[in-house]
Write a protein that holds these residues in place. Sequence first.
Motif, PDB file in Angstrom:
ATOM      1  N   HIS A 102     -22.989  50.025 -12.291  1.00 47.04           N
ATOM      2  CA  HIS A 102     -23.879  49.825 -11.142  1.00 47.04           C
ATOM      3  C   HIS A 102     -23.268  50.450  -9.902  1.00 47.04           C
ATOM      4  CE1 HIS A 102     -26.726  46.756 -12.753  1.00 47.04           C
ATOM      5  NE2 HIS A 102     -25.765  46.677 -13.655  1.00 47.04           N
ATOM      6  N   ARG A 103     -24.118  51.008  -9.071  1.00 47.14           N
ATOM      7  CA  ARG A 103     -23.686  51.522  -7.773  1.00 47.14           C
ATOM      8  C   ARG A 103     -24.128  50.525  -6.704  1.00 47.14           C
ATOM      9  NH1 ARG A 103     -25.790  57.536  -9.136  1.00 47.14           N
ATOM     10  NH2 ARG A 103     -23.860  58.292 -10.067  1.00 47.14           N
ATOM     11  N   PRO A 104     -23.186  50.051  -5.903  1.00 49.43           N
ATOM     12  CA  PRO A 104     -23.558  49.107  -4.844  1.00 49.43           C
ATOM     13  C   PRO A 104     -24.426  49.778  -3.779  1.00 49.43           C
ATOM     14  CG  PRO A 104     -21.164  49.165  -5.168  1.00 49.43           C
ATOM     15  CD  PRO A 104     -21.751  50.281  -5.958  1.00 49.43           C
ATOM     16  N   VAL A 105     -25.270  48.986  -3.167  1.00 53.74           N
ATOM     17  CA  VAL A 105     -26.066  49.449  -2.034  1.00 53.74           C
ATOM     18  C   VAL A 105     -25.591  48.713  -0.788  1.00 53.74           C
ATOM     19  CG1 VAL A 105     -28.088  50.089  -3.388  1.00 53.74           C
ATOM     20  CG2 VAL A 105     -27.895  47.767  -2.539  1.00 53.74           C
ATOM     21  N   TRP A 106     -25.782  49.337   0.361  1.00 57.10           N
ATOM     22  CA  TRP A 106     -25.394  48.719   1.626  1.00 57.10           C
ATOM     23  C   TRP A 106     -26.493  48.971   2.650  1.00 57.10           C
ATOM     24  CZ3 TRP A 106     -25.287  51.996   5.715  1.00 57.10           C
ATOM     25  CH2 TRP A 106     -25.102  53.358   5.449  1.00 57.10           C
ATOM     26  N   ALA A 107     -26.524  48.118   3.639  1.00 56.31           N
ATOM     27  CA  ALA A 107     -27.480  48.285   4.734  1.00 56.31           C
ATOM     28  C   ALA A 107     -26.791  47.948   6.043  1.00 56.31           C
ATOM     29  CB  ALA A 107     -28.690  47.383   4.541  1.00 56.31           C
ATOM     30  N   GLU A 108     -27.151  48.689   7.069  1.00 64.82           N
ATOM     31  CA  GLU A 108     -26.705  48.380   8.427  1.00 64.82           C
ATOM     32  C   GLU A 108     -27.897  47.766   9.148  1.00 64.82           C
ATOM     33  OE1 GLU A 108     -24.239  50.961  11.341  1.00 64.82           O
ATOM     34  OE2 GLU A 108     -26.362  51.435  11.673  1.00 64.82           O
ATOM     35  N   ILE A 109     -27.667  46.614   9.729  1.00 66.02           N
ATOM     36  CA  ILE A 109     -28.728  45.900  10.432  1.00 66.02           C
ATOM     37  C   ILE A 109     -28.299  45.719  11.883  1.00 66.02           C
ATOM     38  CG2 ILE A 109     -30.039  43.750  10.552  1.00 66.02           C
ATOM     39  CD1 ILE A 109     -29.441  43.473   7.487  1.00 66.02           C
ATOM     40  N   THR A 110     -29.138  46.163  12.796  1.00 61.30           N
ATOM     41  CA  THR A 110     -28.881  45.995  14.222  1.00 61.30           C
ATOM     42  C   THR A 110     -29.888  44.978  14.734  1.00 61.30           C
ATOM     43  OG1 THR A 110     -28.139  48.288  14.356  1.00 61.30           O
ATOM     44  CG2 THR A 110     -28.655  47.182  16.434  1.00 61.30           C
ATOM     45  N   PHE A 111     -29.442  43.743  14.836  1.00 61.76           N
ATOM     46  CA  PHE A 111     -30.341  42.658  15.224  1.00 61.76           C
ATOM     47  C   PHE A 111     -30.889  42.890  16.626  1.00 61.76           C
ATOM     48  CE2 PHE A 111     -27.791  40.939  11.854  1.00 61.76           C
ATOM     49  CZ  PHE A 111     -28.728  40.255  11.099  1.00 61.76           C
ATOM     50  N   GLY A 112     -32.196  42.734  16.754  1.00 66.82           N
ATOM     51  CA  GLY A 112     -32.852  42.902  18.040  1.00 66.82           C
ATOM     52  C   GLY A 112     -33.232  44.331  18.365  1.00 66.82           C
ATOM     53  N   GLN A 113     -32.900  45.278  17.491  1.00 71.00           N
ATOM     54  CA  GLN A 113     -33.232  46.692  17.708  1.00 71.00           C
ATOM     55  C   GLN A 113     -34.746  46.838  17.845  1.00 71.00           C
ATOM     56  OE1 GLN A 113     -31.154  49.350  17.905  1.00 71.00           O
ATOM     57  NE2 GLN A 113     -32.758  50.860  18.046  1.00 71.00           N
ATOM     58  N   THR A 114     -35.175  47.652  18.788  1.00 71.59           N
ATOM     59  CA  THR A 114     -36.604  47.939  18.932  1.00 71.59           C
ATOM     60  C   THR A 114     -36.831  49.424  18.734  1.00 71.59           C
ATOM     61  OG1 THR A 114     -36.454  48.338  21.307  1.00 71.59           O
ATOM     62  CG2 THR A 114     -36.906  46.065  20.604  1.00 71.59           C
ATOM     63  N   ALA A 115     -38.029  49.778  18.367  1.00 74.54           N
ATOM     64  CA  ALA A 115     -38.355  51.192  18.158  1.00 74.54           C
ATOM     65  C   ALA A 115     -38.096  51.989  19.429  1.00 74.54           C
ATOM     66  CB  ALA A 115     -39.803  51.332  17.709  1.00 74.54           C
ATOM     67  N   ALA A 116     -38.359  51.398  20.586  1.00 77.21           N
ATOM     68  CA  ALA A 116     -38.134  52.085  21.860  1.00 77.21           C
ATOM     69  C   ALA A 116     -36.644  52.239  22.156  1.00 77.21           C
ATOM     70  CB  ALA A 116     -38.807  51.315  22.995  1.00 77.21           C
ATOM     71  N   GLY A 117     -35.808  51.366  21.548  1.00 77.27           N
ATOM     72  CA  GLY A 117     -34.375  51.392  21.803  1.00 77.27           C
ATOM     73  C   GLY A 117     -33.621  52.432  21.014  1.00 77.27           C
ATOM     74  N   ARG A 118     -34.301  53.144  20.162  1.00 75.78           N
ATOM     75  CA  ARG A 118     -33.631  54.158  19.340  1.00 75.78           C
ATOM     76  C   ARG A 118     -33.429  55.424  20.094  1.00 75.78           C
ATOM     77  NH1 ARG A 118     -35.745  53.505  13.188  1.00 75.78           N
ATOM     78  NH2 ARG A 118     -34.527  51.677  12.823  1.00 75.78           N
TER      79      ARG A 118
END
Length: 118
Positions: A102-118
């Motif tokens: 199995h290959r592990p998966v990872w995710a980065e989560i930026t809590f509170g991120q908004t589409a306008a904040g990108r």
Amino acid sequence: MITVHRRLDVVYMADTNARAIGDTPDTSGLDPNKVTKKLDLAPAKELAAAGFHHIGHQDPTPTVGHGDDKLAYRCDRIHTTLPAEWITGYGVEFGGDHLSDHRPVWAEITFGQTAAGR
């Protein structure tokens, strides 16, 4: 059965032993009796119906099928009820192919991120 977690922030990671919605793995030359369960969409559909989305839905990289088992599909997945714009990264780790099937998966989560904040 999946418990519905509406209005809660949940991250669910699992080796589902079932394909993801949109996966169409090559089953040529494989025993149909062995692959039937792994081609089941019920777990993915239940998660979607419960309000979860697959974080890596746009990445078709298989997480299994690189070892002795030649059925390549996205078995290991992260599902969440978090807003999609909070997911700021995702990937499949290739560094341990010699250690696991199995290959592990990872995710980065930026809590509170908004589409306008990108």
